[in-house]
Every structure is written in structure tokens, then in C-alpha cells.
Write an enzyme that holds these catalytic residues in place. Structure first.
Site, PDB file in Angstrom:
ATOM      1  CE1 TYR A  54      -6.934  11.215  23.936  1.00  0.00           C
ATOM      2  CE2 TYR A  54      -7.518   9.614  22.270  1.00  0.00           C
ATOM      3  CZ  TYR A  54      -6.567  10.201  23.073  1.00  0.00           C
ATOM      4  OH  TYR A  54      -5.260   9.775  23.008  1.00  0.00           O
ATOM      5  CG  LEU A 213       2.196  11.920  11.032  1.00  0.00           C
ATOM      6  CD1 LEU A 213       0.906  11.980  10.227  1.00  0.00           C
ATOM      7  CD2 LEU A 213       3.403  11.832  10.097  1.00  0.00           C
ATOM      8  CB  ALA A 214       5.760  16.143  15.218  1.00  0.00           C
ATOM      9  CB  SER A 215       1.015  18.297  16.760  1.00  0.00           C
ATOM     10  OG  SER A 215       1.029  17.760  18.058  1.00  0.00           O
ATOM     11  N   GLY A 216       1.192  17.050  13.293  1.00  0.00           N
ATOM     12  CA  GLY A 216       1.012  17.509  11.919  1.00  0.00           C
ATOM     13  C   GLY A 216       2.258  18.090  11.284  1.00  0.00           C
ATOM     14  CG  LEU A 218       7.264  14.812  11.638  1.00  0.00           C
ATOM     15  CD1 LEU A 218       7.479  13.584  12.510  1.00  0.00           C
ATOM     16  CD2 LEU A 218       8.577  15.246  10.992  1.00  0.00           C
ATOM     17  CB  THR A 219       1.557  16.408   7.317  1.00  0.00           C
ATOM     18  OG1 THR A 219       1.481  17.807   7.678  1.00  0.00           O
ATOM     19  CG2 THR A 219       0.885  15.581   8.391  1.00  0.00           C
ATOM     20  N   GLY A 220       4.467  17.901   6.533  1.00  0.00           N
ATOM     21  CA  GLY A 220       5.075  18.848   5.597  1.00  0.00           C
ATOM     22  C   GLY A 220       4.226  20.070   5.327  1.00  0.00           C
ATOM     23  CE  LYS A 221      -1.297  20.073   9.206  1.00  0.00           C
ATOM     24  NZ  LYS A 221      -2.659  19.565   9.396  1.00  0.00           N
TER      25      LYS A 221
END
Length: 314
Positions: A54, A213-216, A218-221
Site C-alpha cells: 500500500y 463494505l464492498a468498496s463503499g 454498503l455505506t449506502g452512499k
């Protein structure tokens, strides 16, 4: 104070949400990274996940940027003894693969960047089928014997190679893997459930899933018709095109609304409740993103809520 969870047979006690370090030195600069790490630690967090590669994919970076930032933060805060540091070997541009030589050299470089004399949890990042499991296990065991690594983990490893690695370690009396880091979340269940999860369960391994969070997504955004400013937007947005993705979002929305919780927190709580899972990994680029992640420590879903999410994600 949030109670820590025991990470399988590793001897490590960790906060139930591991903070992903993939953004440090990439989409979060040094100051932003320090602020995120401070916010996580202030909430009781003690488990930071990174890798030697990284963020080698970013223009101008060579790999090791995240470890360097974390090492500087640990030095600045004087809190090395309070933080469980996990890093990985095998994917750095200059240390690719899992030959014994590469594992040893990679570990030395990680120790140098992290500014520490030991790594709490050391993962093989990707399997290297060209190297026999015997060579990998012996090299990793030597790092433990030398006091440079406390516990061992594997990421992106097949059930067959995992079993072979564990069997060899046991037969030879060597240190084996105690932690597994699989790709696993509500919209990607077959990447872990099945043979790999069964093997982890059989061997008593603790799972620390990445892409929690599946690359975001699953944050709902990510919603139909919305544009998200993120380096990972393209990958996350594709879940909107599937019935499963939309169904999972609907279930998350309903439960989050009923519980007065963030969508991301509910998604992480489902993951944290799955067999073998001890602490999902999620990263935050800004301080504002941290509360929804650490809130998983205080959210226990009911059996009915878990069932609803499991059905929506089937």
C-alpha cells in the site's frame, strides 16, 4: 470501554473493527491519516491493518507509504504497545511472491517502515503457487522464533492450500496460521462461504474480512442517479445494477432506520455476527467516516434482522 475480542488462537485481543490502512499515504495524506487514526484510537480502536504494497498503485508511490505513515503515527503518539499492527508480504513491487528470501526481506522492510521491532500479525497477502507450502511455513515460523512476528495470517488463499499449510505446521511443530483475511461482505458471500469458511471453522481460525463494505457500496452512499467522488466509485457502483445489491440496500435501509444506526454500521454488524468472523476491516479517508465504522462495536443485530439481511443477500 468497548470489550475487545480474542482473535482466535493468535493470543491477540482486538477491537471488533479493524481500521484499514490502504488509504494512508494515498487518498488520505499524512495529516488526514493521523486524524483518522487518532479518532479511531479515541473510540477504543486498537487494530490497524496495512500491507507492504500500500499504495504502490498510486502515481509516484513505490509501496510502503501506508506503513510509513502508521509508523510515524505510532512514534508521534508513543502508543506502540497499545496497537495491534497487522501487515502483509508478497505483493510489494520489489518483494513479490512468497519465497523464503522474499518473506524475510519483506518483513525487515516492513519493520523498518513501521519503526518497530515486531509485527503483531503478519499475513501472506496472496498465495504463491510456485512455492511449496513447506517453504512458506518454515520462513514464517522463523520470523516468529526470531521475535519479529507474534502471529501469522493468510489472505487470498484457497481452502486446499490453507489445509496443506496448517497440516504441515502441525506435523512439524511449527507456528501455523491462526487468522484468515478473506474477501467477504453482504454482496460477496461466495468469496468466503463454503470450503474456505468451513476450513477456517474446522481449524479454529479467526476471520478478519476485507472489502467489508464492498468498496463503499454498503455505506449506502451509492444510489441510482447519484455520482460519488471516490477512487473506488466505479467498482462499488456496479452493485446497483444487480437485484441482490438493490435488495441488500433496501434491507439495510429498513434496519438502519429502525435502529437509528448508519447503513454502514448495520452492514458491518451483519458481517461481525457471521461464523469465524472476529473483526471486519473498513477504511476511512476522513474523520467524519470513522463513527459509523466504530459503532459496530455497540450494535448487535437481532436474529430476525440477521435473517432478513442474509435472505436479501442470497
Amino acid at each position: 470501554m468497548t470489550s475487545l475480542r480474542t482473535l482466535g488462537r493468535s493470543g491477540l485481543d482486538v477491537f471488533p473493527l479493524a481500521l484499514g490502512g490502504n488509504v494512508f499515504g494515498w487518498t488520505a495524506d499524512r495529516d488526514q491519516s493521523f486524524a483518522v487514526l487518532d479518532a479511531y484510537a479515541a473510540a477504543g480502536g486498537n487494530f490497524v491493518d496495512t500491507a507492504d504494497t500500500y499504495s504502490s498503485w498510486a502515481p509516484g508511490n513505490e509501496g510502503g507509504e501506508s506503513e510509513t505513515v502508521i509508523g510515524e503515527w505510532l512514534a508521534a503518539r508513543g502508543n506502540r504497545a497499545d496497537v495491534v499492527v497487522a501487515t502483509k508480504v508478497g505483493a510489494h513491487p520489489r518483494f513479490k511472491g512468497l519465497s523464503a528470501t522474499t518473506i524475510k526481506a519483506g518483513a525487515e522492510e516492513s519493520l523498518r517502515r513501521l519503526g518497530t521491532d515486531h509485527i503483531d500479525l503478519y499475513y501472506t497477502h496472496f498465495d504463491d503457487p510456485a512455492v511449496p507450502v513447506e517453504e512458506i511455513v518454515v520462513a514464517l515460523d522463523q520470523l516468529v522464533k526470531d521475535g519479529k512476528v507474534r502471529a501469522l495470517g493468510a489472505s487470498n488463499l484457497s481452502a486446499e492450500r490453507l489445509r496443506a499449510s496448517l497440516d504441515f505446521a502441525e506435523s512439524e511443530g511449527l507456528t501455523g496460521y491462526t487468522v484468515l483475511q478473506p474477501h467477504y461482505n453482504l454482496v460477496s458471500r461466495d468469496t468466503y462461504e463454503g470450503a474456505l469458511a468451513d476450513e477456517a471453522g474446522r481449524a479454529g481460525l479467526a476471520a478478519v474480512p476485507y472489502y467489508a463494505l464492498a468498496s463503499g457500496f454498503l455505506t449506502g452512499k451509492y444510489r441510482p442517479g447519484t455520482t460519488v467522488d471516490s477512487a473506488r466509485a466505479q467498482g462499488a457502483g456496479k452493485h446497483l445494477e444487480t437485484g441482490r445489491g438493490r435488495g441488500v440496500l433496501a434491507a439495510l435501509d429498513r434496519i438502519a432506520g429502525a435502529r437509528g444506526a448508519e447503513v454502514a454500521t448495520v452492514a458491518l454488524a451483519w458481517l461481525a455476527a457471521q461464523p469465524t468472523v472476529v473483526a471486519p476491516i473498513a477504511s476511512a479517508r476522513t474523520v467524519e467516516q470513522v463513527p459509523a465504522l466504530v459503532a459496530v462495536a455497540g450494535l448487535e443485530l437481532t436474529a430476525a434482522e440477521l435473517d432478513e439481511l442474509t435472505a436479501a443477500s442470497a
